[in-house]
Design an enzyme around this catalytic site. Structure first.
Site, short mmCIF file in Angstrom:
data_model
loop_
_atom_site.label_atom_id
_atom_site.label_comp_id
_atom_site.label_asym_id
_atom_site.label_seq_id
_atom_site.Cartn_x
_atom_site.Cartn_y
_atom_site.Cartn_z
N HIS A 155 49.34 -23.68 25.95
CA HIS A 155 48.37 -23.28 26.99
C HIS A 155 48.81 -22.00 27.71
CE1 HIS A 155 46.78 -27.42 26.56
NE2 HIS A 155 48.06 -27.72 26.48
N SER A 276 47.42 6.94 27.56
CA SER A 276 46.11 7.00 28.20
C SER A 276 45.78 8.46 28.45
CB SER A 276 46.15 6.23 29.52
OG SER A 276 45.14 6.68 30.39
N LYS A 282 51.11 5.19 30.93
CA LYS A 282 50.68 4.12 30.01
C LYS A 282 51.24 4.26 28.60
CE LYS A 282 47.93 1.37 30.33
NZ LYS A 282 46.77 0.66 30.76
N GLU A 289 45.70 -4.31 19.36
CA GLU A 289 44.34 -4.53 19.86
C GLU A 289 43.32 -4.25 18.75
OE1 GLU A 289 43.79 -2.44 23.66
OE2 GLU A 289 45.97 -2.51 23.83
#
Ligand code: ARG
Length: 459
Positions: A155, A276, A282, A289
């Site tokens: 979980h 970024s 970043k 992804e």
């Protein structure tokens, strides 16, 4: 008009040609189409259906066509629709009447089924080899991290201490089943459909077994209608790809979480991340992804294929031409994953100290206390309740589980002994997990040995 011969009085409309063509995507079948035609004409000559000299001329010209396509020296024209017509047309334009014999006893319906099966058989072998390569990379990383302790999650909550190697080897198992699924569906791909004609076979005395042997198939198809109508072999193949992509996607999700500031368990190498355009600090795990995103595409291909076939009346229908778009896209996508992930895993930097710090949370060892009570004769449900009460006791006082005295522990766990206070060490917890398949040092070592032996044995 020239294409369809006598029956047609009018040219196909330009837009309809664009609508019908498949050469833009089925050209990648050229090697398989040519191999199929070479076997077919050899058989036609052996059976006395065409002259030996024609077969020899056709085979030689087919080799030249293959060489031209390899060299990028071949013109495609959507008026010729697909790869089958392109190759046949190229033959006829050089050999004339002799080339016009190649399609004897054959339809594009059995021809495309043949090409597709040859292509997917090869692709399945390539995929299995690439999966094995990726498994090796995971095992190598697991070996490096054979002592690295981290929290295991259920979980997405801290559950129990585990070895990072155990976590990585779980993926080795998943990818192993992916390789098995591909190997298994290869058996059903490896059936020779040629000789099925458009749907009803042929009146010519073809030798299907000869073609089957020539092309290395396991057996010939038993039913010509089935052979031209179904694409279940492609559906299974993409099903296996979809499952493999799902495994890649889950692995990616782990890596995304682990490289977040909140976890800070790993650092992916710069070569697999991007920055970024706005935020200078970043470093994003884009590859991972994109894998989640690309997995959606592979699922789309599977859905497309299932939907494509579900309403088709027997036998061949032109809808089936679209099967290749879905299959090739799914295949290319998963092959890309298999190229990108091995080096990404190899170059991944593990932040062992951060993992160890997270795994030092004594609450991860609460289950060990309950199991200790079971060893002391306490029924598990009671043991569970006592340790639960102990966890609450600590939480209410804002203390860690290892920040209490034995007397305090005994308020909720009357059976507790001095040993209980020593049980909050994740290292000791893992060392006690001796069961095969568990996360203990010894069973994980056994897993590593198992895989290394399998790879050494050539798998
Ligand atoms: N390009 C076609 C396909 O991919 C080849 C078979 C065409 N057959 C036909 N009867 N039009 O399915």
């Amino acid at each position: 008009m020239a294409l369809w011969g006598g029956r047609f009085a009018e040219e196909t409309r330009r837009d309809v040609r664009v609508y019908s063509e498949s050469i833009s995507f089925d050209r990648r079948l050229y090697k398989h189409d040519i191999a199929g035609s070479k076997a077919h004409v050899a058989m036609l000559a052996r059976q006395g259906i065409i002259p030996e000299s024609s077969a020899a001329a056709i085979r030689a010209e087919l080799d030249r066509i293959a060489a031209r396509i390899d060299a990028g020296d071949f013109a495609y024209d959507i008026a010729l629709e697909d790869i089958h017509m392109h190759v046949e047309n190229a033959l006829i334009s050089v050999l004339g009447a002799e080339g016009a014999r190649v399609h004897s006893g054959r339809s594009r319906n059995d021809q495309v089924a043949l090409d597709f099966r040859l292509y997917l058989r090869e692709a399945a072998d390539r995929l299995v080899a690439a999966i094995r390569g990726f498994q090796r990379e995971l095992v190598a990383k697991a070996e490096q991290e054979a002592e690295t302790i981290m929290p295991g999650f259920t979980h997405l909550q801290h559950a129990q201490a585990v070895l990072l190697a155990h976590h990585l080897l779980a993926y080795v198992e998943m990818f192993d089943r992916d390789a098995e699924r591909l190997t298994d569906c290869r058996k059903r791909i490896n059936v020779m459909p040629l000789g099925s004609g458009a749907l009803a076979g042929s009146t010519l005395p073809l030798d299907r077994e000869f073609v089957c042997r020539e092309l290395g198939f396991e057996r010939i198809s038993r039913n010509s209608m089935d052979a031209v109508a179904d694409r279940d072999f492609a559906i299974e193949f993409v099903g296996a790809l979809a499952t493999a992509a799902m495994h890649f996607s889950r692995l990616s999700e782990d890596l995304i979480l682990w490289s977040s500031q909140e976890f800070d368990f790993i650092e992916l190498s710069d070569a697999f991340c991007t920055g970024s355009s706005l935020m200078p600090q970043k470093k994003n795990p884009d590859v991972c992804e994109l894998t989640r995103g690309k997995t959606a595409r592979v699922y789309g291909a599977l859905t497309a294929l299932l939907t494509l076939c579900k309403g088709l009346p027997m036998t061949y229908n032109r809808d089936l031409q679209e099967d290749k778009v879905a299959v090739f896209d799914a295949l290319d996508t998963v092959e890309l994953m298999l190229r990108v992930y091995p080096p990404m895993i190899r170059e991944m930097r593990v932040k062992r100290e951060n993992m160890a710090r997270a795994a030092a949370d004594p609450a991860l060892m609460a289950t060990d206390l309950a199991e200790k009570l079971v060893e002391l004769g306490v029924p598990f449900r009671d043991a569970h309740r006592r340790v639960g009460a102990f966890v609450k006791y600590c939480k209410d006082r804002d203390r860690r589980l290892d920040e209490v005295t034995l007397e305090e522990m005994r308020e909720t766990i009357p059976e507790a002994t001095a040993e209980f206070l020593t049980m909050f060490d994740p290292q000791a917890s893992i060392a006690k997990r001796k069961l095969p398949g568990g996360t203990g040092f010894a069973p994980v070592r056994e897993q590593l040995e198992f895989w290394k032996k399998r790879f050494a044995d050539g798998l």
